[in-house]
Design an enzyme around this catalytic site. Structure first.
Site, mmCIF file in Angstrom:
data_model
loop_
_atom_site.group_PDB
_atom_site.id
_atom_site.type_symbol
_atom_site.label_atom_id
_atom_site.label_comp_id
_atom_site.label_asym_id
_atom_site.label_seq_id
_atom_site.Cartn_x
_atom_site.Cartn_y
_atom_site.Cartn_z
ATOM 1 N N HIS A 111 0.364 -0.869 0.287
ATOM 2 C CA HIS A 111 -0.173 0.060 -0.425
ATOM 3 C C HIS A 111 0.979 1.179 -0.016
ATOM 4 O O HIS A 111 2.200 1.287 0.941
ATOM 5 C CB HIS A 111 -0.958 0.213 0.985
ATOM 6 C CG HIS A 111 -1.681 1.066 0.854
ATOM 7 N ND1 HIS A 111 -2.948 0.883 0.501
ATOM 8 C CD2 HIS A 111 -1.826 2.739 2.090
ATOM 9 C CE1 HIS A 111 -3.689 1.989 0.824
ATOM 10 N NE2 HIS A 111 -2.925 3.494 1.778
ATOM 11 N N SER A 112 0.640 2.210 -0.479
ATOM 12 C CA SER A 112 0.934 3.628 -1.026
ATOM 13 C C SER A 112 3.037 3.349 -1.219
ATOM 14 O O SER A 112 3.060 2.082 -1.865
ATOM 15 C CB SER A 112 0.759 4.544 0.415
ATOM 16 O OG SER A 112 1.377 5.422 -0.133
ATOM 17 N N MET A 113 4.157 3.920 -0.330
ATOM 18 C CA MET A 113 4.891 2.918 -0.470
ATOM 19 C C MET A 113 5.059 2.204 -1.123
ATOM 20 O O MET A 113 6.398 1.220 -1.459
ATOM 21 C CB MET A 113 5.879 4.049 0.363
ATOM 22 C CG MET A 113 7.177 3.591 1.033
ATOM 23 S SD MET A 113 8.521 3.958 2.131
ATOM 24 C CE MET A 113 8.153 2.455 3.013
ATOM 25 N N ALA A 115 3.521 -0.425 -2.258
ATOM 26 C CA ALA A 115 3.318 -0.896 -3.173
ATOM 27 C C ALA A 115 4.878 -0.177 -4.655
ATOM 28 O O ALA A 115 4.720 -1.697 -4.879
ATOM 29 C CB ALA A 115 2.151 -0.024 -3.801
ATOM 30 N N SER A 139 -1.741 -0.995 -4.316
ATOM 31 C CA SER A 139 -3.293 -0.387 -3.554
ATOM 32 C C SER A 139 -2.411 1.319 -3.117
ATOM 33 O O SER A 139 -1.497 1.251 -2.237
ATOM 34 C CB SER A 139 -3.301 -0.874 -2.081
ATOM 35 O OG SER A 139 -4.168 0.123 -0.945
#
Length: 277
Positions: A111-113, A115, A139
């Protein structure tokens, strides 16, 4: 960057054994990594810890072992200095994955970083002759070429608090959220440096299928920037939009997200490596 995470701050210290990357595995015992047919290796967002994925195993098939990644500078690794450069982080993390034999039959979720980290780890493993993940979930993240050229990591503490609040990361009670955030500001700043200084290296796309999740009200990873992940695989990409801001991972959309993850992993019926070149 969410108050649900444990407060922690980095301090210089010696590197811990590779097992500390994966708190659920016994350090130095690679055989334990073979007890599940499929490992879902999970990477958190900037400032987050492995506890983001604490309850995921309860919602996935018994044949899936959730393996959250704990980065230095937080929780049990709070005395370790956090990374500020992605290249070295990917190198050390990839080595830990290989040490624990977690790349024989695996999928990645970030998720975010997380990903961005998951994508770079997948590329590094491929470049080292290892199999690609059987599925890559990205994500709350814009595509890799859209990262970098930012200066969030040089914000002062007040600026970081405003940034987190603007993303919905202080939770329902901003005062309580600010208290939790205070102890995590150094590791958050380090993680943001990882993202802000990242430069994508052009390379061949992956071949594994991908699923991308985007929040309907996410100000830093809007749907069109998440859709840009489509160019990073020659396989299929399914883009799912979920209700919520950047932290929809903690909101009411999480049952839908987990249902989608379970469905995609459940479709991987053939033996690991089937059809690979």
């Amino acid at each position: 960057m969410h108050p649900a995470q444990q407060t922690s701050g980095p301090a210089p210290g010696p590197r811990l054994p590779a097992g500390h990357w994966f708190p659920g595995l016994v350090p130095g015992n690679p055989a334990e990594a073979n007890t599940s047919p499929l490992h879902l290796i999970c990477f958190s967002y900037a400032g987050g810890t492995h506890s983001v994925y604490r309850d995921w195993a309860e919602h996935l098939d018994p044949g899936t072992q959730v393996v959250p990644v704990l980065l230095p500078g937080r929780a049990l690794r709070r005395r370790e200095k956090p990374y500020t450069v992605l290249r070295q982080l990917v190198s050390d993390l990839t080595e830990a994955l290989l040490d624990h034999r977690l790349t024989r039959n695996y999928a990645l979720f970030g998720h975010s970083m997380g990903a961005l980290l998951a994508y770079e780890v997948a590329c590094a493993l491929r470049e080292g002759g290892e199999p690609e993940p059987r599925h890559l979930f990205v994500s709350g993240s814009r595509a890799p070429q859209l990262y970098g050229d930012r200066s969030r990591h040089v914000l002062d503490d007040a600026g970081l608090r405003r940034l987190v609040q603007g993303l919905g990361g202080l939770g329902e009670d901003p005062e309580i959220g600010s208290v939790f955030l205070q102890g995590r500001l150094p590791v958050l700043r380090a993680d943001l440096a990882v993202c802000d200084t990242y430069r994508w290296t052009p390379r061949l796309p992956l071949s594994c299928p991908m699923t991308a999740f985007s929040g309907t009200d996410d100000p830093i990873a809007p749907a069109y920037e998440v859709e840009a992940w489509r160019a990073y695989t020659t396989g299929s990409l399914l883009h799912r939009r979920l209700e919520g801001d950047h932290f929809f991972l903690h909101g009411p959309a999480i049952p839908l997200l987990l249902r989608a993850v379970r469905s995609e992993l459940g479709s991987l019926r053939e033996p690991a490596g089937a059809g690979r070149m």
